[in-house]
Design a protein around this motif. Structure first.
Motif, PDB file in Angstrom:
ATOM      1  N   SER A  30       0.809  -1.221   0.000  1.00  0.00           N
ATOM      2  CA  SER A  30       0.000   0.000   0.000  1.00  0.00           C
ATOM      3  C   SER A  30       0.841   1.269   0.000  1.00  0.00           C
ATOM      4  CB  SER A  30      -0.933   0.005   1.221  1.00  0.00           C
ATOM      5  OG  SER A  30      -0.175   0.024   2.427  1.00  0.00           O
ATOM      6  N   ASN A  31       2.156   1.139   0.183  1.00  0.00           N
ATOM      7  CA  ASN A  31       3.027   2.305   0.182  1.00  0.00           C
ATOM      8  C   ASN A  31       3.382   2.688  -1.251  1.00  0.00           C
ATOM      9  OD1 ASN A  31       6.053   3.464   0.280  1.00  0.00           O
ATOM     10  ND2 ASN A  31       5.027   3.939   2.205  1.00  0.00           N
ATOM     11  N   ARG A  32       3.254   3.984  -1.577  1.00  0.00           N
ATOM     12  CA  ARG A  32       3.448   4.427  -2.956  1.00  0.00           C
ATOM     13  C   ARG A  32       4.895   4.275  -3.394  1.00  0.00           C
ATOM     14  NH1 ARG A  32       1.178  10.248  -4.404  1.00  0.00           N
ATOM     15  NH2 ARG A  32      -0.715   9.104  -3.837  1.00  0.00           N
ATOM     16  N   LYS A  33       5.836   4.659  -2.547  1.00  0.00           N
ATOM     17  CA  LYS A  33       7.246   4.560  -2.920  1.00  0.00           C
ATOM     18  C   LYS A  33       7.654   3.113  -3.150  1.00  0.00           C
ATOM     19  CE  LYS A  33       8.727   8.714  -0.416  1.00  0.00           C
ATOM     20  NZ  LYS A  33       9.577   9.245   0.673  1.00  0.00           N
ATOM     21  N   ALA A  34       7.207   2.251  -2.251  1.00  0.00           N
ATOM     22  CA  ALA A  34       7.555   0.837  -2.395  1.00  0.00           C
ATOM     23  C   ALA A  34       6.960   0.245  -3.664  1.00  0.00           C
ATOM     24  CB  ALA A  34       7.094   0.055  -1.169  1.00  0.00           C
ATOM     25  N   ILE A 216      12.263  -8.046  11.613  1.00  0.00           N
ATOM     26  CA  ILE A 216      12.122  -8.400  10.206  1.00  0.00           C
ATOM     27  C   ILE A 216      12.221  -7.176   9.299  1.00  0.00           C
ATOM     28  CG2 ILE A 216       9.606  -8.240  10.248  1.00  0.00           C
ATOM     29  CD1 ILE A 216      11.733 -10.823   8.334  1.00  0.00           C
ATOM     30  N   SER A 217      11.722  -6.030   9.740  1.00  0.00           N
ATOM     31  CA  SER A 217      11.801  -4.832   8.900  1.00  0.00           C
ATOM     32  C   SER A 217      13.239  -4.364   8.758  1.00  0.00           C
ATOM     33  CB  SER A 217      10.933  -3.723   9.490  1.00  0.00           C
ATOM     34  OG  SER A 217      11.386  -3.366  10.791  1.00  0.00           O
ATOM     35  N   ARG A 218      14.000  -4.445   9.842  1.00  0.00           N
ATOM     36  CA  ARG A 218      15.406  -4.027   9.775  1.00  0.00           C
ATOM     37  C   ARG A 218      16.216  -5.014   8.942  1.00  0.00           C
ATOM     38  NH1 ARG A 218      18.558  -0.095   9.085  1.00  0.00           N
ATOM     39  NH2 ARG A 218      19.593  -1.512   7.677  1.00  0.00           N
ATOM     40  N   GLY A 291      10.287   2.824   1.236  1.00  0.00           N
ATOM     41  CA  GLY A 291       8.975   2.297   1.599  1.00  0.00           C
ATOM     42  C   GLY A 291       9.019   1.426   2.838  1.00  0.00           C
ATOM     43  N   ILE A 292      10.030   0.576   2.945  1.00  0.00           N
ATOM     44  CA  ILE A 292      10.189  -0.258   4.145  1.00  0.00           C
ATOM     45  C   ILE A 292      10.400   0.613   5.374  1.00  0.00           C
ATOM     46  CG2 ILE A 292      11.654  -1.983   5.251  1.00  0.00           C
ATOM     47  CD1 ILE A 292      12.178  -3.183   2.521  1.00  0.00           C
ATOM     48  N   ASP A 293      11.165   1.681   5.221  1.00  0.00           N
ATOM     49  CA  ASP A 293      11.412   2.589   6.345  1.00  0.00           C
ATOM     50  C   ASP A 293      10.126   3.264   6.801  1.00  0.00           C
ATOM     51  OD1 ASP A 293      12.815   3.906   8.270  1.00  0.00           O
ATOM     52  OD2 ASP A 293      13.652   5.425   6.931  1.00  0.00           O
ATOM     53  N   PRO A 298       6.574   4.100  12.698  1.00  0.00           N
ATOM     54  CA  PRO A 298       5.253   4.721  12.835  1.00  0.00           C
ATOM     55  C   PRO A 298       5.272   6.232  12.632  1.00  0.00           C
ATOM     56  CG  PRO A 298       5.663   3.153  14.615  1.00  0.00           C
ATOM     57  CD  PRO A 298       6.963   3.347  13.888  1.00  0.00           C
ATOM     58  N   ARG A 299       6.387   6.874  12.919  1.00  0.00           N
ATOM     59  CA  ARG A 299       6.460   8.328  12.751  1.00  0.00           C
ATOM     60  C   ARG A 299       6.465   8.726  11.279  1.00  0.00           C
ATOM     61  NH1 ARG A 299      11.036  10.071  17.288  1.00  0.00           N
ATOM     62  NH2 ARG A 299       9.898   9.266  19.105  1.00  0.00           N
TER      63      ARG A 299
END
Length: 304
Positions: A30-34, A216-218, A291-293, A298-299
């Motif tokens: 759902s993230n545009r950059k990703a 997992i995100s890192r 996008g992952i970042d 959350p910020r």
């Protein structure tokens, strides 16, 4: 006086289709950059997969062949033109994707696995193991990567793809291991880790069931970062002539453009299109990393 009762219509919650994708995958999609980055990468991967049908493999590296189609500018017959040796630049770029992308992917995968194992093991075990692994990480951090890669590849007799993958992976894992170790140190003192230890959970269950899912995100960011760094480093080594010059890749195309003095002769197409292939791929990976970042922080996550 009669009382009038108003019946309000029941509010029906909107039906949401059940999805089997993990939550972070749904957020990433759902993230545009990703999505833009994944679209770019998908197009380049599709271009490489379709190489046998859209480009001649023999014309991708025309070194040693007799050909009269030399120094041709971009045209309908040669979309990206040809160089001094008759190499079709379009074929070189297309077939080069089948070599440069796996090189970066496998090098990034191996480096990420090494960084995860060393970082998590160092933080979780602690003590003398943490000190020894921390010293090992510091040693690899202070070693200049590019000169080390040049020395290793220059003295290795076999300069195949496997050699470059191992050399790049073994030199790019340390900085991500330091980051993953720091994140693991912040997690092992959280309440859910302490509660798992108190209830007698096994080390395997704590590491793979509690600690790793929260990293997992890192870990994904580490993989994407090392992925595009490996592509740049691999192309740089091939540009310096330290790769297999008989195989089509983006770095080899830039090497021959430099050797043939294409810039001085005005043959801009010999280096522009391979350079664009590298730049567009790195752009796609950078957008995925951004996008992952945004998804993991959350910020930075934008409310829909």
């Amino acid at each position: 006086m009669t009382q009038v009762q108003l019946e309000l219509p029941a509010v029906v919650a909107p039906h949401r289709s059940r999805t089997w994708l993990p939550g972070w995958v749904t957020l990433l999609v759902s993230n545009r950059k990703a999505m833009i980055g994944l679209t770019i990468l998908g197009a380049i991967v599709a271009l490489g997969l379709l190489a046998p049908w859209i480009a001649d493999k023999q014309s991708a590296v025309a070194f040693g062949r007799i050909t009269f189609d030399t120094r041709k500018p971009p045209s309908l017959h040669h979309l990206f033109g040809t160089n001094d040796q008759g190499t079709d630049i379009f074929a070189s770029v297309v077939w080069g994707a089948r070599r440069s992308l796996p090189l970066g992917f496998l090098a990034g995968l191996i480096a990420t696995v090494l960084a995860t194992i060393v970082g998590v093991l160092s933080a979780y075990v602690g003590g003398i193991v943490d000190e020894l692994l921390n010293v090992l990480i510091n040693v690899f951090l202070i070693i200049p990567v590019i000169p080390l890669l040049i020395d290793i590849t220059a003295f290795v007799h076999q300069r195949g793809m496997a050699t470059m993958i191992l050399v790049i992976a073994c030199t790019l894992w340390a900085f991500e291991a330091r980051i993953l170790r720091g994140q693991a140190l912040t997690l092992i003192h959280r309440d859910f880790i302490l509660a798992a230890k108190t209830t007698g959970e096994s080390t395997r269950r704590i590491v793979f069931g509690e600690l790793m899912p929260n990293m997992i995100s890192r870990i994904a960011s580490a993989f994407v970062l090392v992925f595009y760094i490996a592509i740049l480093v691999g192309a740089g080594l091939e540009f310096l002539g330290l790769g297999d010059l008989q195989k089509a890749s983006w770095g080899v195309a830039l090497y021959w453009a430099t050797v043939n003095s294409s810039v001085l002769q005005g043959e801009w197409w010999s280096f522009v299109f391979p350079g664009l292939a590298i730049g567009i791929t790195v752009l796609g990976l950078t957008l995925v990393l951004a996008g992952i970042d945004e998804v993991s922080n959350p910020r930075l996550r934008r409310s829909r």
